[in-house]
Design a protein around this motif. Sequence first.
Motif: not given
Length: 585
Positions: A5-10, A140-145, A159-161
């Motif tokens: 529900a809140g895995l990836f930051e905006e 490239n691709w990016a996401f974060n926790f 915070n994981i990027k």
Amino acid sequence: MFNTAGLFEENQVPGNVAGVSAGTPDLFGSNFDPLNRIGQSALGNTNGLFDTRYDVTQKPDWAAAATGSAIDLFGSFTDFGLQSSVGDNLKVDSSLKSQSAVSTQVQRDKLTGMDIPVGDSGGGPELTLSQTSSVFPDENWAFNFKDYTINHQGLNTLNIKIGYGLKPGITPNEYPDFVPIAQSIDNFLVNYPNETDFFEIVNKNLTAKVLNENPALTDVTIQLEVLPTDRFPYNLESTVFRSRSGQIQENANLSLKDYAMNHDELTTLNLDVNYQYKPGIAPNEYPNFVPIYNKIDNFLTTYPNETDFWEVVNKNLTQTILNENPALAAIKIDLNVLPTQNVPYKQTSKVTRTKPSNPQGTQPAAQLTEKWNFTLADYPIQHQGLNSLNIDVNYKYKDGIQNNQYPDFVPIAQSINNFLVNYPNETDYWEIVNKNLTQKIIADNPVLSSVTVNLDVLPTNREPYENGSTVTRTQDGKLGEGWEFKLPNYSINHQGLNNLNIDVKYQYKPGIRQDEYPNFVPIAESIDSFLTNYPNETDFFEIVNKGLTQKLLAENPALDSLQINLEVLPTNKEPYAHASIVSIA
């Protein structure tokens, strides 16, 4: 634990574009960051998934940063090849991108911060590439926790990027789904066997796992940001870049906010301390950051000469820290001096030092790079109507500058104000205004090696886009020009109803004439038409973005390179923020 529900930051991470006009100075350093592919657009809201300061698709080039061959004045990694600790941004430096089986090389453009394949012949730093230089787009691709809870060295929140490069020539059926990658990361951290390992070791092992499990990736960068606790009230980050060809770079960041110092007057600083570990560092060689913090605190508290410029203070500080820590290969410290009543500008001294040899073995002597930055926020101007600008001024000092040669930046700021107030032609494009402004600054200040100015034009009712011109000039006559605009909260019916933040950055071809600058509004309209009429709703966003980037570059002959970031905002159906970054020249 893994909470979807809140895995990836905006605020997410962008990628880089590879090496257009390599002889041209760096423009979008702040918008493109070299060591980190994870944090390129720090806007502090969902409109800025891609932090202009830190790019997860890039990796820093310490040698270039220290020698001044790269004029990177914006990014935390872009500036000096060192990663910055700011906000939610992550970047990866293209200079450490791995090479695929395809016979191409990636070269980082110092103007735009974009990574562009240049082919077997490569190209020296003076090579200017054309639009036909790129065999494949750089993807490239990016996401974060966000707020990831882990029981490691006690209960901590991270915070994981994550940012990764996709192999050149990737086919539509080879694009990896990032959700299983996220789940694999979660499983790795939940079951990590040794709770006493430094986070640097955890991260080094994690990047190896992600790269090994995903053959479509050329490289991966992961930033683990450990949030402050009562036990450790510091912001700490470990960033590891790993490529398919075996390159690895490890960096750490320590940030100190609202640090009070009595220097010249009672001043408040924000300090960003970034360092790169020496190649092949052993697990027992990682330094504890607390003694480094204590040394910085003691150095500043007991600094003997209150009249020294901040540049001199920082030059001495970086030398002290680097000399006392044999595990470090390089260090970059930003001293951000917060505004006061006497000096109402945000100002920053940026100093990078390297030890006599670097990971690539190409730098025989220790190197020193010194830069300065200041900003003029919400600057009102009567040009093309009434507008407000955010003006960001960055310059690099000449090598060997003496302590009595540092210029006071206030007269430079006043000169900029006078130039803009008295600018004679109100119809000139912002690009032309900026080109003329940078020429004046570099001519008036012979101790500068280069200057970069970003004129960010804030949205109005008339023109509701954030857009801006970035120009870099060097004392020896090099010129780089770029443009950026953003389309926030763009609604699209693709793979269901989605909202995108679209960030478009491009570099102009060398020698562009005044009548050749394109109006960005038709480019924005072309993007809208392309996305509105896109024929295949099931295509991955990577495929959509690749087609869009290729189309825009083909339609605009004045552009030398182009990068588009598509940030897909979370929905109830897919509660992740994620981003596709495509660069081409």
